[in-house]
Design a protein around this motif. Sequence first.
Motif, PDB file in Angstrom:
ATOM      1  N   ARG A  25       2.243   4.481   4.133  1.00  0.00           N
ATOM      2  CA  ARG A  25       3.431   3.725   3.561  1.00  0.00           C
ATOM      3  C   ARG A  25       3.746   2.654   4.429  1.00  0.00           C
ATOM      4  NH1 ARG A  25       9.252   5.380   1.589  1.00  0.00           N
ATOM      5  NH2 ARG A  25      10.652   4.162   3.098  1.00  0.00           N
ATOM      6  N   TYR A  66       3.621  -3.687  -2.702  1.00  0.00           N
ATOM      7  CA  TYR A  66       3.597  -2.638  -2.432  1.00  0.00           C
ATOM      8  C   TYR A  66       2.703  -1.762  -3.643  1.00  0.00           C
ATOM      9  CZ  TYR A  66       4.667   2.322  -0.806  1.00  0.00           C
ATOM     10  OH  TYR A  66       4.569   3.566  -0.470  1.00  0.00           O
ATOM     11  N   THR A  89       1.261   2.192  -5.118  1.00  0.00           N
ATOM     12  CA  THR A  89       1.038   3.369  -4.883  1.00  0.00           C
ATOM     13  C   THR A  89       0.267   4.020  -5.894  1.00  0.00           C
ATOM     14  OG1 THR A  89       2.220   5.481  -4.807  1.00  0.00           O
ATOM     15  CG2 THR A  89       3.187   4.005  -6.097  1.00  0.00           C
ATOM     16  N   ALA A 102      -0.357   4.967  -0.448  1.00  0.00           N
ATOM     17  CA  ALA A 102       0.122   3.626  -0.549  1.00  0.00           C
ATOM     18  C   ALA A 102      -0.722   2.677   0.211  1.00  0.00           C
ATOM     19  CB  ALA A 102       1.632   3.645   0.253  1.00  0.00           C
ATOM     20  N   ALA A 159       8.426   0.272  -0.884  1.00  0.00           N
ATOM     21  CA  ALA A 159       8.579   1.681  -1.496  1.00  0.00           C
ATOM     22  C   ALA A 159       9.587   2.127  -2.326  1.00  0.00           C
ATOM     23  CB  ALA A 159       8.223   2.626  -0.367  1.00  0.00           C
TER      24      ALA A 159
END
Length: 282
Positions: free
Chosen positions: A170, A189, A191, A204, A237
């Motif tokens: 992350r 970002y 994930t 991530a 995140a």
Amino acid sequence: MKFKVSAELEYDVKAPSTLILNIHALRTAHQTILDEKLLITPYVKIEELNAMNGENRFARLDIPDTGLVSIKYEALVDNYYEVKDHSNVEEIPVAKFDASVLPYLNPSRYCQSDKLYRLANNTFGNIRTSFEQVFAITDWIYKNVEYLSGFTNSETSAYDTVTQQAGVCRDFAHLGIALCRALTIPARYFTGYAYQLNPPDFHACFEAYLGGDWVLFDATRLIPLNGLVKIATGRDAADAAIASIFGDVYCTNIRAACQYVDEAPFKPIYYTRSIFDGVTYL
């Protein structure tokens, strides 16, 4: 390429609460869901929601009673990865960016690109193309930030990671995003479920907008780039949390897994050598 992904979560609910889960695999142009199921024990009301950008899929759980709640998700996903040489791709000026790309130029909660402007431009500003800049950013993060489990927490930002020089996936992603945005390269970002990640977990990384494409980068180098099943994207995140909790709820267990189940042998894709040596990626 076909992957079987799964997630198991358990929560101890102390009072009537709401959970918003973000564990479903995405439906995209390159990712098809062949089969999936979500099992909640005991049964509670489930509502599927889509993010405003139309991509991220959320499951909202209204939990009226106290006690343990078990959540199991499984999906069979068919992925397609396209390998392109972006080393000489035509640069797109900000004035011609699509409106959907513009939010990924700005600082966000965990990606303070405004605070990293001098670092980004002094270190990467003279590199010839945007692709080379992003490649150099991921290489710099890999060499200068130690991957260290448990060292950071949910409050750690890209600025913190620069000073502490340690973090988890992350944190690597947030730093890569912040440095890209400081160079006026849109970045977001990412994930997902990760094949060959040891130990198995959610993973991530980040995508940079280059030549009209969102291109995947992973500064951790922990997994092959084509071993990811996308769950969500966002500014950072905060936009792509696996679970958002509203109420008196405690997570007691969380597991994720990703298996390759295609008949064809898996051929991993990595960024293999510096593009400054004439090789982009295989």
